[in-house]
Design a protein around this motif. Structure first.
Motif, mmCIF file in Angstrom:
data_model
loop_
_atom_site.group_PDB
_atom_site.id
_atom_site.type_symbol
_atom_site.label_atom_id
_atom_site.label_comp_id
_atom_site.label_asym_id
_atom_site.label_seq_id
_atom_site.Cartn_x
_atom_site.Cartn_y
_atom_site.Cartn_z
ATOM 1 N N GLU A 33 0.854 -1.193 0.000
ATOM 2 C CA GLU A 33 0.000 0.000 0.000
ATOM 3 C C GLU A 33 0.884 1.236 0.000
ATOM 4 O O GLU A 33 1.820 1.318 0.796
ATOM 5 N N ILE A 34 0.557 2.143 -0.931
ATOM 6 C CA ILE A 34 1.349 3.371 -0.993
ATOM 7 C C ILE A 34 0.447 4.529 -0.596
ATOM 8 O O ILE A 34 -0.618 4.735 -1.182
ATOM 9 N N ASP A 35 0.867 5.236 0.421
ATOM 10 C CA ASP A 35 0.077 6.353 0.925
ATOM 11 C C ASP A 35 1.015 7.546 1.033
ATOM 12 O O ASP A 35 1.855 7.597 1.944
ATOM 13 N N GLY A 36 0.920 8.457 0.069
ATOM 14 C CA GLY A 36 1.850 9.583 0.047
ATOM 15 C C GLY A 36 3.268 9.060 -0.124
ATOM 16 O O GLY A 36 3.524 8.196 -0.971
ATOM 17 N N PRO A 37 4.190 9.526 0.722
ATOM 18 C CA PRO A 37 5.590 9.127 0.545
ATOM 19 C C PRO A 37 5.957 7.806 1.239
ATOM 20 O O PRO A 37 7.121 7.446 1.285
ATOM 21 N N VAL A 38 4.957 7.108 1.796
ATOM 22 C CA VAL A 38 5.254 5.905 2.582
ATOM 23 C C VAL A 38 4.632 4.664 1.943
ATOM 24 O O VAL A 38 3.432 4.651 1.641
ATOM 25 N N ALA A 39 5.474 3.646 1.727
ATOM 26 C CA ALA A 39 4.958 2.355 1.239
ATOM 27 C C ALA A 39 4.919 1.386 2.412
ATOM 28 O O ALA A 39 5.887 1.277 3.167
ATOM 29 N N ALA A 68 9.930 6.379 2.418
ATOM 30 C CA ALA A 68 10.148 5.498 3.579
ATOM 31 C C ALA A 68 9.261 4.275 3.410
ATOM 32 O O ALA A 68 8.215 4.339 2.750
ATOM 33 N N VAL A 69 9.706 3.176 4.001
ATOM 34 C CA VAL A 69 9.005 1.896 3.816
ATOM 35 C C VAL A 69 8.772 1.253 5.179
ATOM 36 O O VAL A 69 9.636 1.314 6.061
ATOM 37 N N ILE A 70 7.594 0.644 5.315
ATOM 38 C CA ILE A 70 7.294 -0.146 6.521
ATOM 39 C C ILE A 70 7.091 -1.592 6.081
ATOM 40 O O ILE A 70 6.339 -1.846 5.134
ATOM 41 N N LEU A 71 7.748 -2.520 6.757
ATOM 42 C CA LEU A 71 7.537 -3.949 6.493
ATOM 43 C C LEU A 71 6.888 -4.545 7.729
ATOM 44 O O LEU A 71 7.414 -4.402 8.848
ATOM 45 N N THR A 72 5.749 -5.215 7.535
ATOM 46 C CA THR A 72 5.038 -5.778 8.684
ATOM 47 C C THR A 72 4.320 -7.062 8.274
ATOM 48 O O THR A 72 4.448 -7.522 7.134
ATOM 49 N N GLY A 73 3.599 -7.661 9.229
ATOM 50 C CA GLY A 73 2.883 -8.895 8.943
ATOM 51 C C GLY A 73 1.400 -8.744 9.271
ATOM 52 O O GLY A 73 1.031 -8.013 10.192
ATOM 53 N N ARG A 95 4.052 4.485 11.343
ATOM 54 C CA ARG A 95 3.731 5.521 10.362
ATOM 55 C C ARG A 95 4.341 6.861 10.783
ATOM 56 O O ARG A 95 4.865 7.611 9.956
ATOM 57 N N ALA A 96 4.266 7.172 12.072
ATOM 58 C CA ALA A 96 4.840 8.442 12.533
ATOM 59 C C ALA A 96 6.346 8.455 12.266
ATOM 60 O O ALA A 96 6.911 9.458 11.803
ATOM 61 N N LEU A 116 10.982 10.087 8.720
ATOM 62 C CA LEU A 116 12.035 9.734 7.763
ATOM 63 C C LEU A 116 11.724 10.318 6.391
ATOM 64 O O LEU A 116 12.618 10.821 5.692
ATOM 65 N N ALA A 117 10.453 10.256 6.010
ATOM 66 C CA ALA A 117 10.047 10.739 4.688
ATOM 67 C C ALA A 117 10.208 12.250 4.573
ATOM 68 O O ALA A 117 10.345 12.788 3.480
ATOM 69 N N GLY A 118 10.209 12.931 5.712
ATOM 70 C CA GLY A 118 10.401 14.382 5.708
ATOM 71 C C GLY A 118 11.866 14.767 5.559
ATOM 72 O O GLY A 118 12.203 15.927 5.340
ATOM 73 N N GLY A 119 12.761 13.796 5.684
ATOM 74 C CA GLY A 119 14.193 14.059 5.548
ATOM 75 C C GLY A 119 14.590 14.140 4.084
ATOM 76 O O GLY A 119 13.789 13.867 3.186
#
Ligand code: LHQ
Length: 259
Positions: free
Chosen positions: A8-14, A50-55, A192-193, A198-201
């Motif tokens: 899922e891509i939401d703005g600058p975060v996948a 920035a990327v989040i990996l989860t289950g 996400r926070a 990170l995405a703001g960097g």
């Protein structure tokens, strides 16, 4: 979207979710292929920062799908590791964006290795890490033998790998395996926070910092100093550095364009 993997891509975060909750997100060939492709395509997409990996469900990932290994056409282990697991680990390390493992539950075997390969790890209180390889007569793989001593020191790594104890979230925080533990229902919000921060960097600076930290694990101080000088040269010529300076001068938040 592939069976077993959700992106899922939401703005600058996948957010990449291992999604076979009925098997604790154990890794099958299709999931491994999809995960590698997803990471490579995220790397190439400069709008993602920035990327989040989860289950999905109650586990992060239970490692290799052991039922799949019983199939007569299963590839030899060495081939499976070299051709399916190693490219995923390399992709996680080489992609420009920082990757956060949001460890929501058990991370076992190669599932733990996936979390170790991420740049940052935050965990739910329910999370636990199991170096489950030895229990089924296998050795650490997917980078676990390389990451673990670097994350927790060689003595603790040997204990975890050889004794095979399960590390709960509190212990994982204590030994530095994760940087934060939060209640399970707050994990994705926290992830996400962190991803938004990170995405703001500055994307180039983040990518180069990731590179520098990784290289530093295998080189001596002189090489690290020289490497930093070179990377600083690259970062220093970027528009984002000029923007960072302008924002400081004008007392406002920087708006990094990624170049
Ligand atoms: C699973 C799995 C699983 C399939 C739970 N596979 N179904 C190895 C070989 C090849 C190439 C390269 O790399 C590797 C590296 C590795 O990853 S080796 C390590 C493989 N993983 C494991 O040995 C962990 C196996 N799982 C477990 O020990 C337990 O499931 C843990 C401790 C993770 C969780 O225990 P519980 O919370 O009690 O859950 P459960 O055991 O009841 O599992 C729930 C379901 O998930 C169950 O299915 P069922 O149909 O009975 O409800 C399990 O069979 C399935 N599942 N792990 N790896």
């Amino acid at each position: 979207m592939t069976d077993g993997l959700r992106v899922e891509i939401d703005g600058p975060v996948a957010t990449v979710t291992l999604d076979r909750p009925e098997a604790l997100n154990a890794l099958t060939v299709p999931v491994k292929v999809a995960l590698r492709k997803a990471l490579e395509s995220i790397d190439a997409d400069h709008s993602i920062r920035a990327v989040i990996l989860t289950g999905a469900g109650r586990a992060f990932c239970a490692g290799q799908d052991l039922a799949e290994r019983e199939q007569p056409d299963a590839a030899p282990l060495e081939v499976e590791v070299r051709e399916r697991y190693n490219p995923i680990i390399r992709a996680l390390r080489s992609m420009g964006q920082p990757v956060i493992a949001a460890v929501n539950g058990v991370a076992a075997g190669a599932g733990a290795s996936l979390a170790f390969a991420c740049d940052l790890r935050i965990a739910a209180e329910e999370a636990r890490f199991m170096l489950a390889f030895g229990r089924i007569g296998l050795v650490l793989d997917s980078g676990a033998s390389w990451f673990l001593p670097r994350l927790v020191g060689s003595a603790k790594a040997a204990e975890l790998a050889l004794v095979g104890d399960t590390v709960d979230a509190a212990e994982a925080l204590r030994i530095g395996l994760v940087s934060k533990v939060v209640p399970g229902d707050q994990l994705m919000e926290e992830a996400r926070a962190l991803a938004d921060t990170l995405a703001g960097g500055a994307p180039l600076a983040n990518a180069l910092t990731k590179q520098a930290l990784q290289r530093a694990m295998t080189i001596d101080l002189d090489e690290a100093l020289e490497g930093e000088a070179k990377l600083q040269g690259i970062a220093g010529r970027s528009a984002d550095h000029a923007e960072g300076l302008a924002a400081f001068r004008e007392k406002r938040r920087p708006r990094f364009g990624g170049n």
